[in-house]
Design a protein around this motif. Sequence first.
Motif, PDB file in Angstrom:
ATOM      1  N   PRO A   1       0.780  -1.465   0.120  1.00  0.00           N
ATOM      2  CA  PRO A   1      -0.052   0.050   0.036  1.00  0.00           C
ATOM      3  C   PRO A   1       0.804   1.340   0.153  1.00  0.00           C
ATOM      4  O   PRO A   1       0.438   2.377   0.408  1.00  0.00           O
ATOM      5  CB  PRO A   1      -0.788  -0.103   1.231  1.00  0.00           C
ATOM      6  CG  PRO A   1       0.113  -0.747   2.281  1.00  0.00           C
ATOM      7  CD  PRO A   1       0.912  -1.697   1.396  1.00  0.00           C
ATOM      8  N   ILE A   2       2.321   1.306  -0.168  1.00  0.00           N
ATOM      9  CA  ILE A   2       3.007   2.373  -0.245  1.00  0.00           C
ATOM     10  C   ILE A   2       2.681   3.645  -1.140  1.00  0.00           C
ATOM     11  O   ILE A   2       1.626   3.214  -2.220  1.00  0.00           O
ATOM     12  CB  ILE A   2       4.629   1.984  -0.618  1.00  0.00           C
ATOM     13  CG1 ILE A   2       5.483   3.149  -0.369  1.00  0.00           C
ATOM     14  CG2 ILE A   2       4.557   1.435  -1.974  1.00  0.00           C
ATOM     15  CD1 ILE A   2       6.892   2.875  -0.379  1.00  0.00           C
ATOM     16  N   LEU A   3       2.626   4.658  -0.765  1.00  0.00           N
ATOM     17  CA  LEU A   3       2.109   5.740  -1.553  1.00  0.00           C
ATOM     18  C   LEU A   3       3.237   6.024  -2.544  1.00  0.00           C
ATOM     19  O   LEU A   3       4.341   5.889  -2.326  1.00  0.00           O
ATOM     20  CB  LEU A   3       2.026   6.864  -0.711  1.00  0.00           C
ATOM     21  CG  LEU A   3       1.073   7.208   0.339  1.00  0.00           C
ATOM     22  CD1 LEU A   3       1.258   8.206   1.239  1.00  0.00           C
ATOM     23  CD2 LEU A   3      -0.419   7.446  -0.224  1.00  0.00           C
ATOM     24  N   VAL A   4       2.739   6.101  -3.988  1.00  0.00           N
ATOM     25  CA  VAL A   4       3.707   6.099  -4.879  1.00  0.00           C
ATOM     26  C   VAL A   4       3.566   7.510  -5.589  1.00  0.00           C
ATOM     27  O   VAL A   4       2.466   8.021  -6.070  1.00  0.00           O
ATOM     28  CB  VAL A   4       3.346   5.047  -6.097  1.00  0.00           C
ATOM     29  CG1 VAL A   4       4.327   5.221  -7.257  1.00  0.00           C
ATOM     30  CG2 VAL A   4       3.555   3.568  -5.484  1.00  0.00           C
ATOM     31  N   VAL A   5       4.462   8.361  -5.734  1.00  0.00           N
ATOM     32  CA  VAL A   5       4.726   9.528  -6.560  1.00  0.00           C
ATOM     33  C   VAL A   5       5.619   9.439  -7.642  1.00  0.00           C
ATOM     34  O   VAL A   5       6.876   9.088  -7.520  1.00  0.00           O
ATOM     35  CB  VAL A   5       5.041  10.804  -5.642  1.00  0.00           C
ATOM     36  CG1 VAL A   5       5.163  12.183  -6.678  1.00  0.00           C
ATOM     37  CG2 VAL A   5       4.021  10.827  -4.421  1.00  0.00           C
ATOM     38  N   LEU A   6       4.898   9.705  -8.882  1.00  0.00           N
ATOM     39  CA  LEU A   6       5.838   9.558 -10.207  1.00  0.00           C
ATOM     40  C   LEU A   6       6.606  10.789 -10.455  1.00  0.00           C
ATOM     41  O   LEU A   6       5.796  11.615 -10.609  1.00  0.00           O
ATOM     42  CB  LEU A   6       4.843   8.872 -11.145  1.00  0.00           C
ATOM     43  CG  LEU A   6       4.349   7.313 -10.898  1.00  0.00           C
ATOM     44  CD1 LEU A   6       3.412   7.160 -12.250  1.00  0.00           C
ATOM     45  CD2 LEU A   6       5.284   6.337 -10.965  1.00  0.00           C
ATOM     46  N   MET A   7       7.713  10.546 -10.888  1.00  0.00           N
ATOM     47  CA  MET A   7       8.197  11.805 -11.353  1.00  0.00           C
ATOM     48  C   MET A   7       8.427  11.576 -13.145  1.00  0.00           C
ATOM     49  O   MET A   7       9.061  10.569 -13.412  1.00  0.00           O
ATOM     50  CB  MET A   7       9.658  11.994 -10.893  1.00  0.00           C
ATOM     51  CG  MET A   7       9.833  12.191  -9.407  1.00  0.00           C
ATOM     52  SD  MET A   7      11.393  12.606  -8.892  1.00  0.00           S
ATOM     53  CE  MET A   7      12.145  10.916  -8.727  1.00  0.00           C
ATOM     54  N   ILE A   8       7.541  12.281 -13.540  1.00  0.00           N
ATOM     55  CA  ILE A   8       7.550  12.267 -14.905  1.00  0.00           C
ATOM     56  C   ILE A   8       8.334  13.485 -15.820  1.00  0.00           C
ATOM     57  O   ILE A   8       8.478  14.433 -15.393  1.00  0.00           O
ATOM     58  CB  ILE A   8       6.191  11.990 -15.500  1.00  0.00           C
ATOM     59  CG1 ILE A   8       5.171  13.136 -15.334  1.00  0.00           C
ATOM     60  CG2 ILE A   8       5.473  10.678 -14.942  1.00  0.00           C
ATOM     61  CD1 ILE A   8       4.024  13.100 -15.973  1.00  0.00           C
ATOM     62  N   GLU A   9       8.619  12.924 -17.142  1.00  0.00           N
ATOM     63  CA  GLU A   9       8.908  14.042 -18.025  1.00  0.00           C
ATOM     64  C   GLU A   9       7.965  15.190 -18.142  1.00  0.00           C
ATOM     65  O   GLU A   9       6.671  14.853 -18.418  1.00  0.00           O
ATOM     66  CB  GLU A   9       9.428  13.648 -19.625  1.00  0.00           C
ATOM     67  CG  GLU A   9      10.531  12.615 -19.274  1.00  0.00           C
ATOM     68  CD  GLU A   9      11.826  13.093 -18.691  1.00  0.00           C
ATOM     69  OE1 GLU A   9      12.193  14.295 -19.021  1.00  0.00           O
ATOM     70  OE2 GLU A   9      12.568  12.813 -17.999  1.00  0.00           O
ATOM     71  N   PRO A  10       8.267  16.252 -18.487  1.00  0.00           N
ATOM     72  CA  PRO A  10       7.338  17.351 -18.670  1.00  0.00           C
ATOM     73  C   PRO A  10       6.373  17.010 -20.141  1.00  0.00           C
ATOM     74  O   PRO A  10       6.966  16.694 -21.002  1.00  0.00           O
ATOM     75  CB  PRO A  10       8.078  18.746 -19.009  1.00  0.00           C
ATOM     76  CG  PRO A  10       9.534  18.468 -18.343  1.00  0.00           C
ATOM     77  CD  PRO A  10       9.484  17.005 -18.535  1.00  0.00           C
ATOM     78  N   HIS A  11       5.326  17.293 -20.017  1.00  0.00           N
ATOM     79  CA  HIS A  11       4.201  17.176 -20.914  1.00  0.00           C
ATOM     80  C   HIS A  11       4.046  15.742 -21.490  1.00  0.00           C
ATOM     81  O   HIS A  11       3.836  15.532 -22.623  1.00  0.00           O
ATOM     82  CB  HIS A  11       4.675  17.929 -22.304  1.00  0.00           C
ATOM     83  CG  HIS A  11       4.972  19.389 -22.168  1.00  0.00           C
ATOM     84  ND1 HIS A  11       4.064  20.488 -21.556  1.00  0.00           N
ATOM     85  CD2 HIS A  11       6.277  20.168 -21.908  1.00  0.00           C
ATOM     86  CE1 HIS A  11       4.829  21.627 -21.246  1.00  0.00           C
ATOM     87  NE2 HIS A  11       5.971  21.473 -21.593  1.00  0.00           N
ATOM     88  N   ASP A  12       4.072  14.838 -20.580  1.00  0.00           N
ATOM     89  CA  ASP A  12       3.969  13.529 -20.667  1.00  0.00           C
ATOM     90  C   ASP A  12       2.574  12.665 -19.886  1.00  0.00           C
ATOM     91  O   ASP A  12       2.899  12.219 -19.033  1.00  0.00           O
ATOM     92  CB  ASP A  12       5.250  12.612 -20.248  1.00  0.00           C
ATOM     93  CG  ASP A  12       5.092  11.250 -20.665  1.00  0.00           C
ATOM     94  OD1 ASP A  12       4.325  10.560 -21.512  1.00  0.00           O
ATOM     95  OD2 ASP A  12       6.067  10.283 -20.388  1.00  0.00           O
ATOM     96  N   ALA A  13       1.632  13.535 -20.323  1.00  0.00           N
ATOM     97  CA  ALA A  13       0.208  13.209 -19.645  1.00  0.00           C
ATOM     98  C   ALA A  13       0.038  11.853 -19.822  1.00  0.00           C
ATOM     99  O   ALA A  13      -0.561  11.299 -18.920  1.00  0.00           O
ATOM    100  CB  ALA A  13      -0.506  13.972 -20.201  1.00  0.00           C
ATOM    101  N   GLU A  14       0.275  11.093 -20.918  1.00  0.00           N
ATOM    102  CA  GLU A  14       0.063   9.585 -21.253  1.00  0.00           C
ATOM    103  C   GLU A  14       0.664   8.645 -20.144  1.00  0.00           C
ATOM    104  O   GLU A  14       0.028   7.932 -19.435  1.00  0.00           O
ATOM    105  CB  GLU A  14       0.654   9.211 -22.559  1.00  0.00           C
ATOM    106  CG  GLU A  14       0.148   7.901 -22.769  1.00  0.00           C
ATOM    107  CD  GLU A  14      -1.387   7.511 -22.890  1.00  0.00           C
ATOM    108  OE1 GLU A  14      -1.862   6.395 -22.508  1.00  0.00           O
ATOM    109  OE2 GLU A  14      -2.248   8.510 -23.180  1.00  0.00           O
ATOM    110  N   THR A  15       2.072   9.061 -19.810  1.00  0.00           N
ATOM    111  CA  THR A  15       2.687   8.185 -18.655  1.00  0.00           C
ATOM    112  C   THR A  15       1.810   8.514 -17.318  1.00  0.00           C
ATOM    113  O   THR A  15       1.816   7.660 -16.669  1.00  0.00           O
ATOM    114  CB  THR A  15       4.292   8.715 -18.585  1.00  0.00           C
ATOM    115  OG1 THR A  15       4.849   8.332 -19.691  1.00  0.00           O
ATOM    116  CG2 THR A  15       4.878   7.634 -17.634  1.00  0.00           C
ATOM    117  N   CYS A  16       1.517   9.784 -17.110  1.00  0.00           N
ATOM    118  CA  CYS A  16       0.834  10.009 -15.884  1.00  0.00           C
ATOM    119  C   CYS A  16      -0.286   9.313 -15.757  1.00  0.00           C
ATOM    120  O   CYS A  16      -0.667   8.697 -14.887  1.00  0.00           O
ATOM    121  CB  CYS A  16       0.573  11.770 -15.651  1.00  0.00           C
ATOM    122  SG  CYS A  16      -0.261  12.063 -14.128  1.00  0.00           S
ATOM    123  N   ILE A  17      -1.287   9.474 -16.894  1.00  0.00           N
ATOM    124  CA  ILE A  17      -2.608   8.763 -16.725  1.00  0.00           C
ATOM    125  C   ILE A  17      -2.321   7.166 -16.938  1.00  0.00           C
ATOM    126  O   ILE A  17      -2.994   6.351 -15.933  1.00  0.00           O
ATOM    127  CB  ILE A  17      -3.095   8.828 -17.997  1.00  0.00           C
ATOM    128  CG1 ILE A  17      -3.553  10.427 -18.197  1.00  0.00           C
ATOM    129  CG2 ILE A  17      -4.517   7.906 -18.214  1.00  0.00           C
ATOM    130  CD1 ILE A  17      -4.207  10.802 -19.783  1.00  0.00           C
TER     131      ILE A  17
END
Length: 161
Positions: free
Chosen positions: A72-88
């Motif tokens: 259940p660890i909280l996961v915060v992803l660090m993504i490249e700017p303007h990479d909405a698809e990876t965030c989704i």
Amino acid sequence: MKILLVSPDQSLSSQLHRELTRQGLIVDVAFDNEVAWGLLQSFIYDVILLETSLPAMDGLTLCRRLRSVGNPILVVLMIEPHDAETCIQGLNIGADACLNKPVQIPNLMAHLRALARRGPRRASPKLSWGALQLDLAAQRVTCQGKEVKLNRKEYQVLELL
């Protein structure tokens, strides 16, 4: 709060480690997913700060692996700017938040505080030993109901023990 920072970028890792430690957080660093997986098997973390572009196995795969074993660890992803698809994709497989790189410390701290408010064991709990109680979210120590004044280093040592 205890954080596992996973990033192959040593410059980013050292900057985030320095800033988060300055904020009073405990931070372990892993430069790849295999080391991160080993640390996650050995220690309890409140949050994993996870870069999506990692060697061998990407961050999304590690997030999926964590959720598949019920972690259940909280996961915060660090993504490249303007990479909405990876965030989704990340949010759909179980990540709790996404931040664009370069990560801004005030933004990261606001996300960590918001995630810590979510509820028990998804973020920092209160620890107690006899009459001594540590509130990890507030970084406050009480003994028999009275607040104990500690400097940052003393508090970190007590939390570690």
